[in-house]
Design a protein around this motif. Structure first.
Motif, PDB file in Angstrom:
ATOM      1  N   HIS A   1      90.213 -16.972  11.556  1.00 34.97           N
ATOM      2  CA  HIS A   1      89.208 -16.493  12.556  1.00 34.97           C
ATOM      3  C   HIS A   1      89.673 -15.236  13.253  1.00 34.97           C
ATOM      4  CE1 HIS A   1      86.492 -17.219  16.028  1.00 34.97           C
ATOM      5  NE2 HIS A   1      87.349 -16.443  16.727  1.00 34.97           N
TER       6      HIS A   1
ATOM      7  N   GLY B   1      88.431 -20.858  14.863  1.00 34.93           N
ATOM      8  CA  GLY B   1      87.811 -20.574  16.165  1.00 34.93           C
ATOM      9  C   GLY B   1      86.615 -21.329  16.015  1.00 34.93           C
ATOM     10  N   VAL B   2      85.515 -21.055  16.806  1.00 33.39           N
ATOM     11  CA  VAL B   2      84.134 -21.901  16.699  1.00 33.39           C
ATOM     12  C   VAL B   2      83.389 -21.107  15.998  1.00 33.39           C
ATOM     13  CG1 VAL B   2      82.438 -22.429  18.396  1.00 33.39           C
ATOM     14  CG2 VAL B   2      84.670 -23.094  19.189  1.00 33.39           C
ATOM     15  N   LEU B   3      83.210 -19.706  16.194  1.00 35.43           N
ATOM     16  CA  LEU B   3      82.112 -18.956  15.557  1.00 35.43           C
ATOM     17  C   LEU B   3      82.362 -18.529  14.242  1.00 35.43           C
ATOM     18  CD1 LEU B   3      81.173 -17.206  18.918  1.00 35.43           C
ATOM     19  CD2 LEU B   3      80.107 -19.161  17.774  1.00 35.43           C
TER      20      LEU B   3
ATOM     21  N   HIS C   1      94.093 -15.235  20.440  1.00 30.93           N
ATOM     22  CA  HIS C   1      93.111 -16.259  20.504  1.00 30.93           C
ATOM     23  C   HIS C   1      93.806 -17.636  20.114  1.00 30.93           C
ATOM     24  CE1 HIS C   1      89.449 -18.304  18.418  1.00 30.93           C
ATOM     25  NE2 HIS C   1      90.571 -18.711  17.870  1.00 30.93           N
TER      26      HIS C   1
ATOM     27  N   HIS D   1      92.986 -22.007  20.367  1.00 32.20           N
ATOM     28  CA  HIS D   1      92.276 -23.269  20.654  1.00 32.20           C
ATOM     29  C   HIS D   1      92.961 -24.628  20.751  1.00 32.20           C
ATOM     30  CE1 HIS D   1      87.979 -21.569  21.324  1.00 32.20           C
ATOM     31  NE2 HIS D   1      88.199 -20.932  20.070  1.00 32.20           N
TER      32      HIS D   1
ATOM     33  N   HIS E   1      91.250 -18.529  25.363  1.00 33.25           N
ATOM     34  CA  HIS E   1      90.388 -19.934  25.127  1.00 33.25           C
ATOM     35  C   HIS E   1      91.188 -20.961  25.532  1.00 33.25           C
ATOM     36  CE1 HIS E   1      87.735 -17.404  23.009  1.00 33.25           C
ATOM     37  NE2 HIS E   1      88.691 -17.122  22.052  1.00 33.25           N
TER      38      HIS E   1
ATOM     39  N   ASP F   1      87.750 -19.058  28.604  1.00 33.60           N
ATOM     40  CA  ASP F   1      86.213 -18.940  28.660  1.00 33.60           C
ATOM     41  C   ASP F   1      85.305 -19.806  28.802  1.00 33.60           C
ATOM     42  OD1 ASP F   1      87.154 -19.610  25.885  1.00 33.60           O
ATOM     43  OD2 ASP F   1      85.723 -18.254  25.053  1.00 33.60           O
TER      44      ASP F   1
ATOM     45  N   THR G   1      80.162 -21.655  26.707  1.00 35.18           N
ATOM     46  CA  THR G   1      79.839 -22.945  25.731  1.00 35.18           C
ATOM     47  C   THR G   1      78.289 -23.256  26.208  1.00 35.18           C
ATOM     48  OG1 THR G   1      80.325 -25.332  25.604  1.00 35.18           O
ATOM     49  CG2 THR G   1      80.793 -24.368  27.951  1.00 35.18           C
TER      50      THR G   1
ATOM     51  N   ILE H   1      76.222 -20.938  23.889  1.00 36.72           N
ATOM     52  CA  ILE H   1      76.509 -21.423  22.700  1.00 36.72           C
ATOM     53  C   ILE H   1      75.462 -22.492  22.508  1.00 36.72           C
ATOM     54  CG2 ILE H   1      77.831 -22.181  20.670  1.00 36.72           C
ATOM     55  CD1 ILE H   1      80.050 -20.379  21.858  1.00 36.72           C
TER      56      ILE H   1
ATOM     57  N   GLU I   1      81.648 -26.457  18.683  1.00 34.74           N
ATOM     58  CA  GLU I   1      81.448 -26.130  20.114  1.00 34.74           C
ATOM     59  C   GLU I   1      81.287 -27.433  20.953  1.00 34.74           C
ATOM     60  OE1 GLU I   1      81.932 -23.129  21.840  1.00 34.74           O
ATOM     61  OE2 GLU I   1      81.710 -24.608  23.552  1.00 34.74           O
TER      62      GLU I   1
ATOM     63  N   THR J   1      84.501 -28.765  21.682  1.00 37.54           N
ATOM     64  CA  THR J   1      85.559 -28.045  22.336  1.00 37.54           C
ATOM     65  C   THR J   1      85.234 -27.717  23.810  1.00 37.54           C
ATOM     66  OG1 THR J   1      85.757 -26.677  20.166  1.00 37.54           O
ATOM     67  CG2 THR J   1      86.495 -25.606  22.164  1.00 37.54           C
ATOM     68  N   GLY J   2      84.117 -27.401  24.129  1.00 35.80           N
ATOM     69  CA  GLY J   2      83.533 -26.799  25.264  1.00 35.80           C
ATOM     70  C   GLY J   2      84.122 -27.939  26.482  1.00 35.80           C
TER      71      GLY J   2
ATOM     72  N   GLN K   1      87.928 -28.039  26.992  1.00 37.76           N
ATOM     73  CA  GLN K   1      88.348 -26.942  27.587  1.00 37.76           C
ATOM     74  C   GLN K   1      88.266 -26.791  28.982  1.00 37.76           C
ATOM     75  OE1 GLN K   1      86.191 -23.112  26.600  1.00 37.76           O
ATOM     76  NE2 GLN K   1      87.851 -21.935  26.573  1.00 37.76           N
TER      77      GLN K   1
ATOM     78  N   ASP L   1      84.571 -13.641  27.003  1.00 37.32           N
ATOM     79  CA  ASP L   1      84.074 -13.395  25.835  1.00 37.32           C
ATOM     80  C   ASP L   1      82.406 -13.067  25.802  1.00 37.32           C
ATOM     81  OD1 ASP L   1      84.400 -13.599  22.964  1.00 37.32           O
ATOM     82  OD2 ASP L   1      84.636 -15.771  22.804  1.00 37.32           O
TER      83      ASP L   1
HETATM   84  N1  ARG Z   1      85.340 -16.731  20.241  1.00 30.09           N
HETATM   85  C1  ARG Z   1      85.463 -17.916  20.310  1.00 30.09           C
HETATM   86  C2  ARG Z   1      85.523 -18.639  19.094  1.00 30.09           C
HETATM   87  O1  ARG Z   1      84.551 -18.361  18.257  1.00 30.09           O
HETATM   88  C3  ARG Z   1      84.328 -18.559  21.186  1.00 30.09           C
HETATM   89  C4  ARG Z   1      84.836 -19.806  21.674  1.00 30.09           C
HETATM   90  C5  ARG Z   1      83.644 -20.309  22.512  1.00 30.09           C
HETATM   91  N2  ARG Z   1      83.618 -21.914  23.058  1.00 30.09           N
HETATM   92  C6  ARG Z   1      84.507 -22.285  23.954  1.00 30.09           C
HETATM   93  N3  ARG Z   1      84.416 -23.563  24.534  1.00 30.09           N
HETATM   94  N4  ARG Z   1      85.144 -21.468  24.926  1.00 30.09           N
HETATM   95  O2  ARG Z   1      86.468 -19.351  18.836  1.00 30.09           O
END
Ligand code: ARG
Length: 413
Positions: free
Chosen positions: A150, A197-199, A232, A234, A252, A274, A278, A281, A298, A301-302, A305, A324
């Motif tokens: 990521h 990561g998420v994205l 970064h 998670h 994150h 951040d 969420t 997204i 997501e 995760t959101g 978080q 973000d």
């Molecule tokens: N750029 C981060 C990623 O791709 C965004 C994460 C967004 N989601 C969240 N719950 N903060 O991992």
């Protein structure tokens, strides 16, 4: 239109003391050559003859806001495969528009954590030279990370296309070399990724990226050259790895556990969570091209978080303001403040995260983040009491950076 920087007496209904949440009524701020020289009740401050005067009736003055996690060269309209169609030059041009929007939203300083071809270095320098309007920028250039990881790499295309991220560096010495290259081309900090990561395609939010050995080398190289490191992270293990290695800020922090919280406190690291993005997204993400596997990630995760944000606040971890923006529209940076209040902060704590704490994490305490003598004149104004209604920060009507007025629109009420 930017007015020139010289001597200005700025007056307003009140001024927020960001350290203790008290207000100075009938406030005045004396600004000379881009710096605050006096702040307090109007009666106590004398303007030198010839000083310009500007009154903001009914307004509350606050220090300019700081966002520690933005991507100015990323557009929320181009996610997933759509982003492949944009050249780094095109992204840099979009960055000029995004920078202006961010400044006008009251963010007078931002940290840009990831951009291709050092587009963020170019943007920082163009803003500094007065060629385009924007916030004061602290930039990372390309993130440094593992093959297939990521933020460092790009996994969207099959092998025959040879697509590889600029900051890919496997092994301690390669990581050091990547840090050196980034410093050579002008970055202010190093961004790395210690989990998936998420994205990004094909990465797992829970999986660590880099060994502690690699992260330690990267951090050592950056610190020895006087730069800070943002990671970064998670997943709980990757968060701990980064903290062990000595990174300065965790971005994150979604699945941070009790041991991660203890370690962050012990190491004095900052946490930037951040918790607004969420909503974007899961709301508009799909129509903007976000991959279905990312939407799935997501959803996992959101919410966690947000719960962990509350835990970290209660535990007294040092919190910064990381949004973000770029994943979601630039200029909406202040929306996260109200979410931080919903999930456990007082309005004052949320504002301190976006001013004093972030300034400290930038190593700019004493210059940024407060309206006090000696500080840079980064001043914003809202109509009303922001401690009663934190959402007032979503409609900032006055913005000054380095003593220059960039925005002064008619107050709403
Ligand atoms: N750029 C981060 C990623 O791709 C965004 C994460 C967004 N989601 C969240 N719950 N903060 O991992």
């Amino acid at each position: 239109q930017a007015a020139s920087a010289d001597t200005l007496l700025l007056t307003a209904a009140r001024l927020l003391d960001i350290r203790d949440g008290s207000f100075v009524e009938n406030a005045a701020l004396l600004v000379e050559d881009g710096r605050i020289v006096a702040a307090g009740p109007r009666g106590d401050i004398e303007a030198p003859p010839g000083a310009r005067r500007l009154d903001l009736p009914g307004a509350t003055l606050l220090p300019g806001l700081i966002d520690m996690h933005v991507h100015l060269t990323s557009s929320p309209d181009y996610h997933g495969f759509r982003r492949l169609a944009l050249s780094d030059e095109r992204k840099a041009i979009q960055g000029v528009v995004h920078a202006e929007r961010t400044l006008y939203a009251g963010f007078t300083t931002v940290r840009n954590v990831g951009a291709g071809s050092f587009g963020d270095v170019a943007l920082r320098d163009a803003i500094e030279a007065g060629e385009v309007p924007g916030p004061r920028l602290f930039v990372s250039g390309p993130p440094v990370g593992i093959t297939g990881g990521h933020c460092s790499d790009n996994n969207l295309l099959p092998a025959e296309y040879g697509l590889e991220g600029e900051g890919v560096a496997d092994g301690p010495w390669a990581a050091r070399a990547a840090v050196r290259r980034n410093i050579k081309y002008g970055v202010d900090l190093i961004k790395t990724c210690s989990t998936g990561g998420v994205l990004s395609k094909g990465t797992k939010v829970g999986a660590p990226q880099y060994s502690v050995e690699e992260l330690t080398a990267l951090v050592d190289e950056a610190h020895s050259r006087g730069l800070r490191v943002a990671s970064h992270a998670h997943g709980a293990e990757g968060i701990r790895n980064a903290l062990e290695a000595g990174v300065d800020t965790i971005e994150h922090g979604s699945f941070i556990d009790d041991s991660g919280i203890r370690l962050a406190k012990k190491k004095g690291a900052w946490l930037g969570m951040d918790i607004y993005v969420t909503e974007f997204i899961l709301g508009e993400g799909e129509e903007k091209g976000i991959l279905s596997e990312s939407l799935e990630k997501e959803r996992m995760t959101g919410e966690t978080q947000r719960e962990n944000f509350r835990k970290a606040v209660e535990a007294g971890v040092k919190m910064i303001y990381s949004t973000d923006a770029g994943v979601y529209p630039h200029g909406h940076n202040a929306r996260q403040l109200s979410r931080m209040v919903t999930f456990g902060m007082t309005p004052l704590q949320a504002l301190q995260a976006a001013t004093l704490n972030s300034a400290e994490a930038l190593d700019k305490d004493g210059e940024l983040g407060a309206l006090e003598p000696g500080y840079l004149a980064d001043v914003i104004a809202v109509q009303g009491n922001p401690l009663d209604d934190i959402r007032l920060l979503e409609s900032v009507h006055f913005v000054m950076r380095d003593g220059v007025v960039y925005k002064h629109s008619r107050a709403q009420d």
